[in-house]
Design an enzyme around this catalytic site. Structure first.
Site, mmCIF file in Angstrom:
data_model
loop_
_atom_site.group_PDB
_atom_site.id
_atom_site.type_symbol
_atom_site.label_atom_id
_atom_site.label_comp_id
_atom_site.label_asym_id
_atom_site.label_seq_id
_atom_site.Cartn_x
_atom_site.Cartn_y
_atom_site.Cartn_z
ATOM 1 N N LYS A 70 45.732 42.069 45.228
ATOM 2 C CA LYS A 70 45.179 40.761 44.867
ATOM 3 C C LYS A 70 45.654 39.620 45.768
ATOM 4 O O LYS A 70 44.910 38.675 46.020
ATOM 5 C CB LYS A 70 45.530 40.423 43.410
ATOM 6 C CG LYS A 70 44.754 41.199 42.369
ATOM 7 C CD LYS A 70 45.182 40.734 40.982
ATOM 8 C CE LYS A 70 44.227 41.201 39.915
ATOM 9 N NZ LYS A 70 44.376 40.421 38.671
ATOM 10 N N ASP A 107 40.259 35.441 36.440
ATOM 11 C CA ASP A 107 41.224 35.712 35.362
ATOM 12 C C ASP A 107 41.400 34.505 34.429
ATOM 13 O O ASP A 107 41.524 34.670 33.209
ATOM 14 C CB ASP A 107 42.582 36.116 35.939
ATOM 15 C CG ASP A 107 42.583 37.550 36.474
ATOM 16 O OD1 ASP A 107 41.786 38.368 35.977
ATOM 17 O OD2 ASP A 107 43.375 37.843 37.386
#
Ligand code: ATR
Length: 278
Positions: A70, A107
């Protein structure tokens, strides 16, 4: 169904077997009868750049990025969403028409959408939020809460310096709370979120007495294995509204699915069952 014209997306991780995204997107693909596929792709760190470059050539519309890629993905996309830069992680990549890669992060969106769905009427502006933990998950939660208008974010982390670094980097209404003062910091809070790994299966419960927490404060845990963590069980027992963590996973997948497959998907009980049963 999948034809030669099918739309393609997937998740890149190393390892990738733990990811629930294939079940999640697979459920939606079947439900909406979409000509497309969502595949798990195990990519070692030294091959991440080559893999991402190959997406356009293979006709992929994009992908999710998971552990441990990520952070590295931020430097490899052609265009980085400022939101992903603030969260310091990319979890969703869109391949543009011209093959350029756009990296974003959903997210924080997933976190907020989960609270809104699980506690109708809840809003970040209602009062102070207490966030426990200062790792990667905390970043997305804090950015989302600040952008959604939380008046105060009390941030408590076992290692205080990490919380201070995060507060300095992110700015906004963050107050760093000493780990020793976390119990008192619950006083007057409207929201409590655990972003640490404590309470996860095989780990001890989060060490946090809830006595000072107002009875109407919403309690949320990022951990979703088990679905009812000791923190959520304790909050429920004293009458607090609670929202479990799996919804964040389900909701964070929505923007990617819509961009890749052209349908705005619904998060419901059938999806939860498909993902939790996987
Ligand atoms: P992630 O990226 O998933 O958030 P992480 O970066 O490893 O994972 O962060 C884990 C978080 O859980 C950290 O806030 C960590 O606290 P430290 O910064 O002090 O390490 C927290 N954590 C892990 N074990 C803990 C424990 N036993 N008690 C309290 N906090 C703990």
């Amino acid at each position: 169904m999948l034809t030669a014209k099918g739309r393609l997306a997937g998740v890149i991780g190393w390892p990738v077997g733990h990811s629930r995204s294939p079940q999640l997107h697979g459920h939606w693909l079947a439900r909406y009868g979409i000509d497309g596929a969502y595949v798990p792709m195990a990519v070692a760190p030294e091959r991440l750049e080559a893999a991402l470059r190959g997406l356009a050539a293979l006709g992929f519309r994009g992908c999710n990025v998971t552990v441990p890629h990520k952070e590295a993905a931020m430097a490899l996309v052609d265009e980085l969403d400022p939101l992903a830069r603030r969260i310091a992680a990319v979890n969703t990549i869109l391949v543009r028409e011209d093959g350029r890669l756009f990296g974003t992060n959903t997210d924080g969106f997933g976190f907020l959408a989960n609270l809104q769905a699980g506690a109708p009427g809840w809003s970040a502006g209602r009062g102070p939020a207490v966030v426990i933990g200062a790792g990667g998950a905390a970043r997305a939660v804090i950015v989302a809460l600040a952008d959604a208008g939380a008046p105060e974010i009390r941030l408590a982390n076992r290692t205080r310096s990490r919380a201070e670094t995060l507060a300095a980097e992110l700015g906004g209404p963050i107050t760093v709370i000493d780990w020793a003062d976390r119990v008192a910091a619950l006083s007057g809070a409207a929201l409590l979120v655990n972003t640490t790994t404590e309470g996860m299966v095989g780990r001890p419960a989060l060490d946090l007495a809830l006595d000072a927490l107002p009875a109407d404060a919403l309690v949320n845990d990022i951990v979703y294995v088990p679905l009812e963590t000791p923190l959520l069980a304790a909050a429920k027992a004293r009458g607090n509204p609670v929202v479990d963590g799996v919804g964040m996973l389900l909701h964070q997948a929505r923007p990617g699915f819509e961009a890749w497959f052209g349908v705005s998907p619904v998060v419901d009980a059938a999806l939860r069952a498909a993902v939790l049963g996987a």
